[in-house]
Design a protein around this motif. Structure first.
Motif, PDB file in Angstrom:
ATOM      1  N   GLU A  51     -33.597  40.289  17.283  1.00  0.00           N
ATOM      2  CA  GLU A  51     -33.908  38.862  17.388  1.00  0.00           C
ATOM      3  C   GLU A  51     -32.717  38.098  17.945  1.00  0.00           C
ATOM      4  N   ILE A  52     -31.515  38.406  17.444  1.00  0.00           N
ATOM      5  CA  ILE A  52     -30.316  37.720  17.914  1.00  0.00           C
ATOM      6  C   ILE A  52     -30.062  38.029  19.388  1.00  0.00           C
ATOM      7  N   ALA A  53     -30.252  39.288  19.793  1.00  0.00           N
ATOM      8  CA  ALA A  53     -30.030  39.662  21.189  1.00  0.00           C
ATOM      9  C   ALA A  53     -30.973  38.901  22.119  1.00  0.00           C
ATOM     10  N   LYS A  54     -32.215  38.766  21.727  1.00  0.00           N
ATOM     11  CA  LYS A  54     -33.163  38.031  22.565  1.00  0.00           C
ATOM     12  C   LYS A  54     -32.823  36.549  22.615  1.00  0.00           C
ATOM     13  N   SER A  55     -32.356  36.023  21.480  1.00  0.00           N
ATOM     14  CA  SER A  55     -31.997  34.600  21.472  1.00  0.00           C
ATOM     15  C   SER A  55     -30.787  34.313  22.342  1.00  0.00           C
ATOM     16  N   MET A  56     -29.909  35.306  22.573  1.00  0.00           N
ATOM     17  CA  MET A  56     -28.754  35.144  23.457  1.00  0.00           C
ATOM     18  C   MET A  56     -29.129  35.242  24.929  1.00  0.00           C
ATOM     19  N   GLY A  57     -30.372  35.524  25.232  1.00  0.00           N
ATOM     20  CA  GLY A  57     -30.794  35.655  26.618  1.00  0.00           C
ATOM     21  C   GLY A  57     -30.527  37.021  27.209  1.00  0.00           C
ATOM     22  N   ILE A  58     -30.355  38.009  26.362  1.00  0.00           N
ATOM     23  CA  ILE A  58     -30.109  39.379  26.826  1.00  0.00           C
ATOM     24  C   ILE A  58     -31.442  40.089  27.005  1.00  0.00           C
ATOM     25  N   THR A  59     -31.677  40.647  28.185  1.00  0.00           N
ATOM     26  CA  THR A  59     -32.895  41.411  28.448  1.00  0.00           C
ATOM     27  C   THR A  59     -32.718  42.828  27.928  1.00  0.00           C
ATOM     28  N   LEU A  60     -33.674  43.301  27.130  1.00  0.00           N
ATOM     29  CA  LEU A  60     -33.553  44.580  26.436  1.00  0.00           C
ATOM     30  C   LEU A  60     -34.292  45.681  27.185  1.00  0.00           C
ATOM     31  N   LEU A  61     -33.600  46.788  27.399  1.00  0.00           N
ATOM     32  CA  LEU A  61     -34.208  48.027  27.892  1.00  0.00           C
ATOM     33  C   LEU A  61     -33.939  49.072  26.825  1.00  0.00           C
ATOM     34  N   THR A  62     -34.979  49.455  26.080  1.00  0.00           N
ATOM     35  CA  THR A  62     -34.797  50.199  24.845  1.00  0.00           C
ATOM     36  C   THR A  62     -35.493  51.544  24.896  1.00  0.00           C
ATOM     37  N   ILE A  63     -34.771  52.560  24.427  1.00  0.00           N
ATOM     38  CA  ILE A  63     -35.359  53.869  24.138  1.00  0.00           C
ATOM     39  C   ILE A  63     -35.355  54.016  22.623  1.00  0.00           C
ATOM     40  N   THR A  64     -36.515  54.162  22.044  1.00  0.00           N
ATOM     41  CA  THR A  64     -36.600  54.253  20.592  1.00  0.00           C
ATOM     42  C   THR A  64     -37.858  55.001  20.192  1.00  0.00           C
ATOM     43  N   HIS A  65     -37.844  55.528  18.968  1.00  0.00           N
ATOM     44  CA  HIS A  65     -39.017  56.177  18.398  1.00  0.00           C
ATOM     45  C   HIS A  65     -39.532  55.424  17.173  1.00  0.00           C
ATOM     46  N   ARG A  66     -38.980  54.244  16.921  1.00  0.00           N
ATOM     47  CA  ARG A  66     -39.410  53.450  15.777  1.00  0.00           C
ATOM     48  C   ARG A  66     -40.519  52.482  16.182  1.00  0.00           C
ATOM     49  N   PRO A  67     -41.683  52.566  15.580  1.00  0.00           N
ATOM     50  CA  PRO A  67     -42.781  51.639  15.926  1.00  0.00           C
ATOM     51  C   PRO A  67     -42.447  50.191  15.602  1.00  0.00           C
ATOM     52  N   THR A  68     -41.505  49.962  14.685  1.00  0.00           N
ATOM     53  CA  THR A  68     -41.199  48.589  14.290  1.00  0.00           C
ATOM     54  C   THR A  68     -40.512  47.787  15.390  1.00  0.00           C
TER      55      THR A  68
ATOM     56  N   MET B 283     -21.240  48.362  14.978  1.00  0.00           N
ATOM     57  CA  MET B 283     -20.042  47.946  15.710  1.00  0.00           C
ATOM     58  C   MET B 283     -20.303  47.938  17.207  1.00  0.00           C
ATOM     59  N   ALA B 284     -21.072  48.909  17.686  1.00  0.00           N
ATOM     60  CA  ALA B 284     -21.419  48.932  19.109  1.00  0.00           C
ATOM     61  C   ALA B 284     -22.282  47.734  19.476  1.00  0.00           C
ATOM     62  N   VAL B 285     -23.197  47.315  18.566  1.00  0.00           N
ATOM     63  CA  VAL B 285     -24.011  46.122  18.818  1.00  0.00           C
ATOM     64  C   VAL B 285     -23.137  44.872  18.795  1.00  0.00           C
ATOM     65  N   ALA B 286     -22.084  44.879  17.949  1.00  0.00           N
ATOM     66  CA  ALA B 286     -21.151  43.751  17.948  1.00  0.00           C
ATOM     67  C   ALA B 286     -20.472  43.614  19.313  1.00  0.00           C
ATOM     68  N   ARG B 287     -20.158  44.723  19.961  1.00  0.00           N
ATOM     69  CA  ARG B 287     -19.616  44.660  21.321  1.00  0.00           C
ATOM     70  C   ARG B 287     -20.614  44.011  22.271  1.00  0.00           C
ATOM     71  N   LEU B 288     -21.892  44.326  22.080  1.00  0.00           N
ATOM     72  CA  LEU B 288     -22.934  43.727  22.925  1.00  0.00           C
ATOM     73  C   LEU B 288     -22.940  42.213  22.765  1.00  0.00           C
ATOM     74  N   PHE B 289     -22.845  41.732  21.518  1.00  0.00           N
ATOM     75  CA  PHE B 289     -22.852  40.292  21.277  1.00  0.00           C
ATOM     76  C   PHE B 289     -21.570  39.638  21.791  1.00  0.00           C
ATOM     77  N   TYR B 290     -20.479  40.378  21.815  1.00  0.00           N
ATOM     78  CA  TYR B 290     -19.229  39.832  22.348  1.00  0.00           C
ATOM     79  C   TYR B 290     -19.309  39.660  23.865  1.00  0.00           C
ATOM     80  N   HIS B 291     -19.813  40.666  24.579  1.00  0.00           N
ATOM     81  CA  HIS B 291     -19.826  40.619  26.049  1.00  0.00           C
ATOM     82  C   HIS B 291     -20.995  39.817  26.602  1.00  0.00           C
ATOM     83  N   LYS B 292     -22.121  39.761  25.890  1.00  0.00           N
ATOM     84  CA  LYS B 292     -23.308  38.996  26.305  1.00  0.00           C
ATOM     85  C   LYS B 292     -23.728  39.324  27.739  1.00  0.00           C
TER      86      LYS B 292
END
Length: 725
Positions: free
Chosen positions: A674-691, A642-651
């Motif tokens: 993939e969808i976030a990058k296709s919307m032209g959103i620049t990602l700054l990510t903190i994660t521990h998942r290698p994928t 749901m929080a990611v849906a907010r991201l796609f709403y505000h772009k």
């Protein structure tokens, strides 16, 4: 009591048969009671003095009671309570004065009065004017009613039925406006308190939401721990206290002034000295007030100690609630129950001590106010009758005698009623001192809250710091014991330059712990940045600095200025916030329905957004207008989506993703990125998942020792072992 007195009489008769008189037996009983009372009062004082003397020789503070009764467990509990109080005292600013009747109180009260009454002609001044007129009217009505009662008694003595009936009708007639004025006084006091509260609440809310103060007060500043309580309960109690105190001070002053004039006029009618009675009353009241002030126990210290013990009891309760699972796993309920019982018993002991102190003080207070003052009042009433001249001469001696008796009876009844009202006014004035002391405490809390709001809005914070203010620090500058944020946030207006740039910006926590001494990097649109490092190295702290939540103590931060309908950055935490409202409100947060309509977004577009994050089943189950407790209905993974849906709403231009998909399956997570990058959103990510490495172009590595490395990623680069947890 009747049975006890009969039993005492039987014992006295038995002793009288042996030669001991009842008078001697009574003296013995009274002497024994006085001796027992003296022992009861003096022994605890002697023990307390001895204990405080021994504690002074050991150099210990007086944060806990000087006398600790009980076993070693009670002693340990007292020490734990002392530690808690010391921690609370350390959190208080050293420059903040304690509440009391001083110049600071008058200054703070004046500041709050200007907020409650912003101008000379306003709604509050109108209420005050009408309230004051009602108070004055009530005083005149009291004097008139007392005069009517005196006239009623006068005509009863004269056996004048006609005049008695006429005055009685007047007495019943005046009851209607008198009861209305009484009710109006209470009504206006409540309206006045509500008006004061409304002014203060609006002013406080405006400051609380200014420059994200709601975050700064609770996270960057340590002076207010319970802003919610101060914004609700403290403001309400302060407004009610001010409104009630105005009535408590104004009406007794009017009563004393007008009743004094009425008594002087009655004395003049009796042709007696008009100054002897008031002089006697002022002398007795001043003397009794001085005695009460000398013998009054230190209720402030007693109540403060009670508050400390009550706070410690609540602290134990909250600790059990917070750590309920761990306590249940260990089976530590016996230990926790014992600590709760001991803390409660200590609170009960302190309350019993206060009750005992109040018992003797209230007894003395009531003796002075009810008996000494009443005796003085009887002397005041009798002086004009005993010393006054005889009334007007009459042709008949019998008629003259009857007239004098009725006149004296009228004067006695009127003066007695007026004196009762005057004594009540004096008692209210003396008791209002306690209300003023309490008002000083409420004023201290409310005015202190507003001062903190003003300072935090300007970037001035006070919190327990790791670095001492007297240390020479090249990164953080202290002024008056407070760190000064010398860094700058510069908003760029150039449409061709939408990059985020940090120039020698240190990563510093609110307690002035320097995580990274200096950070310099530039993030262009399309530079998808992966941030890695051990726990506590400054990954999430960097996001707080980029969002403007934490102050910048040095360097410069260049970010694009937000434009309408397109925010610059959008932050998604690991635990998303679910607001109060419908399903539509969850998706568009923090927009409103009006903002959504203005942007031209329809419900079909919201359904498409939910489909992107695999939440279309929620829209099928519930409509967009259904209000539910989404915090409990949605699972952890659904709330993250749901929080990611907010991201796609505000772009936004940049997305700050802090472990925001840790509870989402890998296939849905990959689709989201993939969808976030296709919307032209620049990602700054903190994660521990290698994928997720494959969705980023650059990496920022923190080593946890203050060093960092910013570089471009290889196309086939994999995450290092030390960053896999």
């Amino acid at each position: 009591m009747a049975v006890l007195s009969k039993y005492v009489d039987l014992i006295a008769e038995k002793y009288e048969q042996t030669g001991l008189s009842k008078q001697a037996f009574s003296y013995a009983v009274v002497g024994t009671a006085l001796f027992a009372l003296t022992v009861k009062v003096t022994v605890p004082l002697i023990k307390s003095a001895q204990s405080s003397g021994s504690k002074r020789t050991q150099g210990q503070g007086a944060l806990t009671p000087t006398v600790i009764d009980g076993s070693d467990d009670d002693l340990k509990l007292a020490e734990a309570e002392k530690l808690l109080v010391e921690q609370q005292l350390k959190k208080k600013s050293a420059q903040m004065l304690e509440p009391g009747l001083n110049k600071e109180f008058l200054k703070q009260l004046g500041m709050l009065v200007k907020i409650m009454i912003p101008q000379k002609l306003c709604y509050e001044t109108g209420l005050l004017t009408v309230h004051t007129l009602c108070l004055i009217s009530r005083t005149f009505l009291s004097i008139y009613v007392a005069a009517l009662e005196g006239a009623i008694v006068k005509f009863i003595v004269r056996k004048d039925v006609k005049q008695f009936a006429l005055v009685l009708l007047k007495w019943f007639g005046i009851a209607i406006p008198a009861t209305f004025v009484n009710s109006m006084i209470r009504f206006l006091e409540s309206k006045l308190a509500l008006a004061f509260r409304t002014r203060l609440v609006r002013h406080s809310y405006r400051l609380y939401f200014k420059n994200q103060n709601y975050y700064r007060v609770s996270n960057l500043d340590g002076r207010i721990e319970n802003a919610d309580h101060r914004l609700t309960e403290d403001i309400s109690v302060f407004a009610s206290s001010v409104a009630h105190l105005y009535s408590s001070l104004t009406k007794p002053c009017f009563d004393l002034m007008l009743i004094g004039l009425a008594l002087m006029r009655s004395s003049r009618k009796m042709k007696a000295n008009i100054l002897s009675g008031p002089a006697l009353s002022v002398s007795v009241i001043a003397l009794t007030a001085h005695i009460l002030r000398i013998v009054s126990p230190k209720f402030g210290q007693l109540v403060s100690e009670e508050a400390n013990r009550y706070g410690y009891l609540r602290h134990i309760h909250s600790r059990i609630i917070t750590n309920a699972e761990e306590i249940a796993f260990y089976g530590g309920h016996k230990v926790e129950l014992q600590q709760l019982r001991q803390a409660y018993n200590r609170l009960v002991n302190q309350m019993n001590n206060i009750f005992s102190q109040k018992l003797w003080f209230i007894m003395l207070e009531q003796f002075f106010m009810k008996y000494v003052w009443s005796g003085t009042g009887m002397v005041m009433v009798s002086l004009p009758i005993l010393t006054g001249a005889t009334g007007s001469s009459r042709p008949s001696a019998a008629e003259s005698s009857d007239s004098n008796v009725s006149e004296r009876t009228q004067y006695l009844t009127t003066a007695r009623n007026l004196l009762i009202s005057a004594a009540d006014a004096i008692e209210r004035l003396m008791s209002s001192y306690k209300e003023i002391v309490a008002l000083a405490g409420y004023t201290y809390r409310v005015a202190g809250m507003l001062d903190v709001f003003e300072e935090t809005a300007q970037g001035i914070y006070s919190k327990a710091t790791v670095a001492e203010s007297n240390e020479v620090n090249a990164i953080i500058e202290f002024r008056d014991g407070k760190p000064i944020a010398k860094g700058r946030i510069i908003y760029t207006e150039d449409d061709n330059n939408m990059s985020i740039s940090l120039r020698s910006v240190p990563v510093v926590t609110p307690n002035c712990d320097i995580v990274v001494p200096s950070l310099t990097l530039c993030i262009e649109p399309g530079v998808h940045l992966l941030i890695t490092g051990p726990n506590g190295c400054g990954k999430s702290s960097l996001f707080r600095i980029l969002s403007g939540l934490w102050p910048i103590y040095a360097g410069e931060l260049h970010i694009p200025r937000p434009v309408e309908n397109k925010p610059c950055m959008f932050y998604i935490p690991q635990r998303p916030y679910m607001s109060i409202g419908s399903l539509c409100d969850q998706i568009i947060y923090p927009d409103t329905r009006e903002d959504m309509k203005r942007k031209g977004i329809t419900e079909n577009q919201l359904r498409d957004i939910l489909r992107m994050v695999s939440l279309e089943h929620i829209a099928q189950r519930d409509s967009f207008d259904v209000v539910r407790d989404w915090k409990d209905i949605l699972s952890g993974g659904e709330k993250q989506r749901m929080a990611v849906a907010r991201l796609f709403y505000h772009k936004p231009r940049y997305a700050l993703l802090d472990e925001c998909t840790s509870a989402v399956s890998i296939d849905v997570e990959s689709s989201i990125y993939e969808i976030a990058k296709s919307m032209g959103i620049t990602l700054l990510t903190i994660t521990h998942r290698p994928t997720l490495w494959k969705f980023h172009t650059h990496i920022l590595e923190f080593d946890g020792q203050g060093s960092w490395k910013f570089r471009k990623m290889d196309s086939n680069e994999q995450q290092k072992d030390q960053f896999i947890h």
